[in-house]
Design a protein around this motif. Sequence first.
Motif, PDB file in Angstrom:
ATOM      1  N   ALA A 114      34.315  28.627  -4.770  1.00 44.90           N
ATOM      2  CA  ALA A 114      35.184  27.115  -4.672  1.00 44.90           C
ATOM      3  C   ALA A 114      35.524  27.322  -3.136  1.00 44.90           C
ATOM      4  CB  ALA A 114      36.339  27.263  -5.755  1.00 44.90           C
ATOM      5  N   LEU A 115      35.499  28.268  -2.615  1.00 42.95           N
ATOM      6  CA  LEU A 115      35.775  28.129  -1.100  1.00 42.95           C
ATOM      7  C   LEU A 115      34.851  27.666  -0.510  1.00 42.95           C
ATOM      8  CD1 LEU A 115      37.768  31.794  -0.742  1.00 42.95           C
ATOM      9  CD2 LEU A 115      38.843  29.438  -0.621  1.00 42.95           C
ATOM     10  N   TYR A 116      33.413  28.035  -0.780  1.00 43.22           N
ATOM     11  CA  TYR A 116      32.356  27.729  -0.024  1.00 43.22           C
ATOM     12  C   TYR A 116      32.209  26.094  -0.184  1.00 43.22           C
ATOM     13  CZ  TYR A 116      27.421  26.936   1.229  1.00 43.22           C
ATOM     14  OH  TYR A 116      26.442  26.461   1.708  1.00 43.22           O
ATOM     15  N   ARG A 117      32.353  25.907  -1.567  1.00 44.99           N
ATOM     16  CA  ARG A 117      32.241  24.176  -1.719  1.00 44.99           C
ATOM     17  C   ARG A 117      33.020  23.664  -0.641  1.00 44.99           C
ATOM     18  NH1 ARG A 117      31.811  25.875  -6.768  1.00 44.99           N
ATOM     19  NH2 ARG A 117      33.953  25.470  -7.367  1.00 44.99           N
ATOM     20  N   ARG A 118      34.436  24.068  -0.451  1.00 43.42           N
ATOM     21  CA  ARG A 118      35.391  23.566   0.635  1.00 43.42           C
ATOM     22  C   ARG A 118      35.162  23.341   1.882  1.00 43.42           C
ATOM     23  NH1 ARG A 118      40.685  26.215  -2.256  1.00 43.42           N
ATOM     24  NH2 ARG A 118      40.286  25.338  -4.165  1.00 43.42           N
ATOM     25  N   LEU A 119      34.457  24.644   2.214  1.00 42.60           N
ATOM     26  CA  LEU A 119      34.208  24.922   3.651  1.00 42.60           C
ATOM     27  C   LEU A 119      32.688  24.783   4.226  1.00 42.60           C
ATOM     28  CD1 LEU A 119      36.192  28.307   3.583  1.00 42.60           C
ATOM     29  CD2 LEU A 119      36.992  25.961   4.450  1.00 42.60           C
ATOM     30  N   ALA A 135      27.709  34.195   0.978  1.00 42.32           N
ATOM     31  CA  ALA A 135      27.644  35.803   1.130  1.00 42.32           C
ATOM     32  C   ALA A 135      28.783  36.238   2.076  1.00 42.32           C
ATOM     33  CB  ALA A 135      26.260  36.498   1.684  1.00 42.32           C
ATOM     34  N   ARG A 136      28.924  35.897   3.258  1.00 45.09           N
ATOM     35  CA  ARG A 136      30.157  36.217   3.827  1.00 45.09           C
ATOM     36  C   ARG A 136      31.577  35.861   3.246  1.00 45.09           C
ATOM     37  NH1 ARG A 136      32.443  39.540   7.082  1.00 45.09           N
ATOM     38  NH2 ARG A 136      33.433  38.580   8.992  1.00 45.09           N
ATOM     39  N   LEU A 137      31.714  34.825   2.576  1.00 43.62           N
ATOM     40  CA  LEU A 137      32.918  34.624   1.694  1.00 43.62           C
ATOM     41  C   LEU A 137      33.031  35.784   0.455  1.00 43.62           C
ATOM     42  CD1 LEU A 137      32.998  30.625   1.550  1.00 43.62           C
ATOM     43  CD2 LEU A 137      34.850  32.160   2.550  1.00 43.62           C
ATOM     44  N   ARG A 138      31.881  35.875   0.038  1.00 51.17           N
ATOM     45  CA  ARG A 138      32.068  37.082  -1.073  1.00 51.17           C
ATOM     46  C   ARG A 138      32.465  38.393  -0.390  1.00 51.17           C
ATOM     47  NH1 ARG A 138      26.459  34.616  -3.874  1.00 51.17           N
ATOM     48  NH2 ARG A 138      27.611  33.420  -5.300  1.00 51.17           N
ATOM     49  N   ASP A 139      31.918  38.855   0.782  1.00 54.49           N
ATOM     50  CA  ASP A 139      32.462  39.930   1.362  1.00 54.49           C
ATOM     51  C   ASP A 139      33.684  40.086   1.572  1.00 54.49           C
ATOM     52  OD1 ASP A 139      29.625  40.841   0.971  1.00 54.49           O
ATOM     53  OD2 ASP A 139      29.187  40.542   3.159  1.00 54.49           O
ATOM     54  N   LEU A 140      34.390  38.957   2.311  1.00 55.16           N
ATOM     55  CA  LEU A 140      35.550  38.673   2.475  1.00 55.16           C
ATOM     56  C   LEU A 140      36.530  39.078   1.385  1.00 55.16           C
ATOM     57  CD1 LEU A 140      35.295  36.031   5.288  1.00 55.16           C
ATOM     58  CD2 LEU A 140      35.840  38.535   5.813  1.00 55.16           C
ATOM     59  N   TYR A 141      36.234  38.344   0.297  1.00 55.89           N
ATOM     60  CA  TYR A 141      36.928  38.494  -0.722  1.00 55.89           C
ATOM     61  C   TYR A 141      36.980  39.691  -1.207  1.00 55.89           C
ATOM     62  CZ  TYR A 141      38.513  37.456  -5.499  1.00 55.89           C
ATOM     63  OH  TYR A 141      39.314  37.304  -6.861  1.00 55.89           O
ATOM     64  N   GLU A 142      35.957  40.435  -1.263  1.00 54.20           N
ATOM     65  CA  GLU A 142      36.086  41.720  -1.996  1.00 54.20           C
ATOM     66  C   GLU A 142      36.972  42.786  -1.166  1.00 54.20           C
ATOM     67  OE1 GLU A 142      32.679  45.403  -2.458  1.00 54.20           O
ATOM     68  OE2 GLU A 142      32.040  43.358  -2.885  1.00 54.20           O
TER      69      GLU A 142
END
Length: 194
Positions: A114-119, A135-142
């Motif tokens: 969802a964040l990727y869709r916005r950003l 992939a960067r957002l997934r890493d940051l989220y984790e």
Amino acid sequence: MPDSRSSPVSVALVGMPGSGKSALGRRLAQRLDWPFVDLDQAIEDRVGCSIRELFERKGEPFFRDLEQRVIAEFSQGPVASVIATGGGAVLRTENRETLRSGPCVIYLWSTPEALYRRLRHDVKRPLLQVADPLARLRDLYEQRDPLYREVAGSVVDTGRASVNALTRTLHGLLVEQGIVPPDGAGAAAQPPQL
């Protein structure tokens, strides 16, 4: 024995980049008639350049040092306010301690997708200027999700609801916690007497 909440209680919003901290913070502050503080904007105002430029010129450690000072300053201010933190504010132990000991903290949660869709078209966020932003957002989220949960008293899903609906939800949480009265006025509720 004095009540530890006798001073005004601010509200700090934490969450991933793009989770709605600034937009919802601004709207909630308007509803409460409280000052709104975007910590990234406060930092930009102090250094006279964008966060992206600051990262490029001075590096992330310099930014995080400045961020720590600004979080401490605004979290313990004399006036109740709504504070939008930066996405990485929870990375430092000192910031997490400040957030846990001062304001009412709400985690604005969204999935990385969802964040990727916005950003996906945003070029202002230095940590997302990479070949694979999702992939960067997934890493940051984790890395960050457990830290947001550590400091927050409440978690609100910002995935699909409108800004108006989310503002009502945030206001309802503050009413439930006794931070604002149910009539919608922004004055901080009186702390319970011991």
